[in-house]
Scaffold this active site. Sequence first.
Site, PDB file in Angstrom:
ATOM      1  CD  GLU A 121      37.106  41.720  50.695  1.00  0.00           C
ATOM      2  OE1 GLU A 121      37.523  42.028  51.814  1.00  0.00           O
ATOM      3  OE2 GLU A 121      35.203  41.542  50.788  1.00  0.00           O
ATOM      4  N   GLY A 177      31.857  25.331  20.674  1.00  0.00           N
ATOM      5  CA  GLY A 177      30.160  26.189  20.239  1.00  0.00           C
ATOM      6  C   GLY A 177      29.437  25.650  21.726  1.00  0.00           C
TER       7      GLY A 177
END
Length: 586
Positions: free
Chosen positions: A355, A332
């Site tokens: 790209e 968590g």
Amino acid sequence: METPLKSAAIVSALGMYDWSLAAKKMLLREFFISSVSGGGTKRHSGIVKSAVKGEIGATFCLTEMSHGTNTKAMRTTATYVPEKEKFVLHTPDFESAKCWAGNLAKTATHASVFAQLYTPDGVCQGLHNFVVPIRDPATLLPLPGVTIGDMGHKVGLNGLDNGWLMFDKYEIDREMLLNKTGDVSKEGVYTTPFKDPSKRFGASLGNLSGGRVGIINIGSTNLHLVVVIALRYSAVRCQFGPAGEPEQPVLYYQTQQRRLMPYLAACFAHHHFSMTFYEDFIRLMLGRMTGEDKDVLAALGMEIHGVSSAGKPLASWTAQQAAQECREACGGHGYLAVSRLGKIRDDNDANCTYEGDNNVLLQQTSNWLLSMARQGKFDSPLGTVDWLNGWQDRAGPVIGDFHDVGVILRCLRVLVFRLLAQTSKQIEEFKSSGNDSFYARNNSQFHLARTLSLVFIQSVVVDRFRTFSQENSTEFPILSTLSSLYASWTLEQFAADLLVHEAISPDNLKLVRVHVLSLCKQLVPDAVALTDCLAPPDFILNSALGHSSGNVYQQLHQSFLNVPGAFQRPDFWVKYTEKFREKSKL
């Protein structure tokens, strides 16, 4: 050029702090300046000098709203008008607007713009690159005929101003054409040193190979960051343990080791590949400037294109998968923004598509390999495919000691060879059945051509890191363990394909899987020390979970105390408690 790796190091250093900052720097220096200097001639030297001095801001405009990877289909036009000795840039509609250009939305004064060049006779000469003034450098207001806007909030990299751009019959001087690959005379006559239009087009887009080489470095850097954070946290986070004994660090658990240690090995393997491949790219750039043999340069350029087209997907996907795995491995607390794992993951996400989309780029690599296979000759100045010349494939699985990285490399190469042969065979079978090349290639991708490219690039990384570890293992014996783990993990990732193509026996695959677990456990005592080799200073890493002191809970406590309004009621508290207060009055 005396210290070519310095540029890559600067990008990594800036990116470890903030990738938006690094991207702004790269778009000006590595993209715009290299685009103009590489595609232009002496007449463009003044623009380059102004960019170097910081007198102008710049951006790189290739992608359009409706076309990204298919650059040949882009629709921004540049029509030459000989009476004015000017090009008229025009955007036909919003679908052809330039987009995703970093620095464009707010700061760029000049743009490297790709447009379809039309000569006065109405002939389209193909996509060409132009230097285009788009803003007043003194006021940053768009020039008349230019519309510039911001694309808005993104998943990550929100410190980078990505924009969109449209031209309305906007005139620029003839000299603004970057004319190394093609030029237009004052009278409107087009000339080019290339007889083959596809080679001219490839040369004009040569800058993109440099971009992919750079992204390999970026992916490697992000991989370092997330692995450092997750391993440091795992070394101090204690949960459970044998009955009657203290809780033990989660890093001692087999599952946590298997989730993280292969990525630790990949940090070193990918970094070594990134740096050596960057030097290969510099070799190509120097060769072009010094007039090296054209045939050698052509082969080198093709090899760098083929390797970078698979190297970028490998580096960016590995970093993306590692970021998610590391986030989850931190439980968590890994979901907190102060862990920085989410931001790194979201910033790296862009590397998977800009790209060149990763899945499309892999086709460039497989096309390169398939074309050499058809010719029966593998030109390889970098040595990535020369082993295929005269390769004799023995039927059946590879036999040997799979604790030996050399045997693993041979197994990967057998898979590359068989995938190459099978892909070629399937394409020809489709064609012989009356299908065109487009159909044949499209239907030979996922399990064949795509996998071919992925296995090929990982075999290259394994080979280079194996050589490096052998040369340095006497001084640094840990390199042998890292090399063995990376190679074995790579083999494990392609387990299904290895079995389908009979490159490994089921029994040996079982041994490899057991060996991966054993190597992961062997690295535990050295894991934190290895992360210290990779980690930037705490101020740069900027992670409560990855702090070098190991004082995770102190760092988290301080971050909680620093939350704005942490101890204040919400602004809507009066409305929220209204019913309770009314009840109290009764």
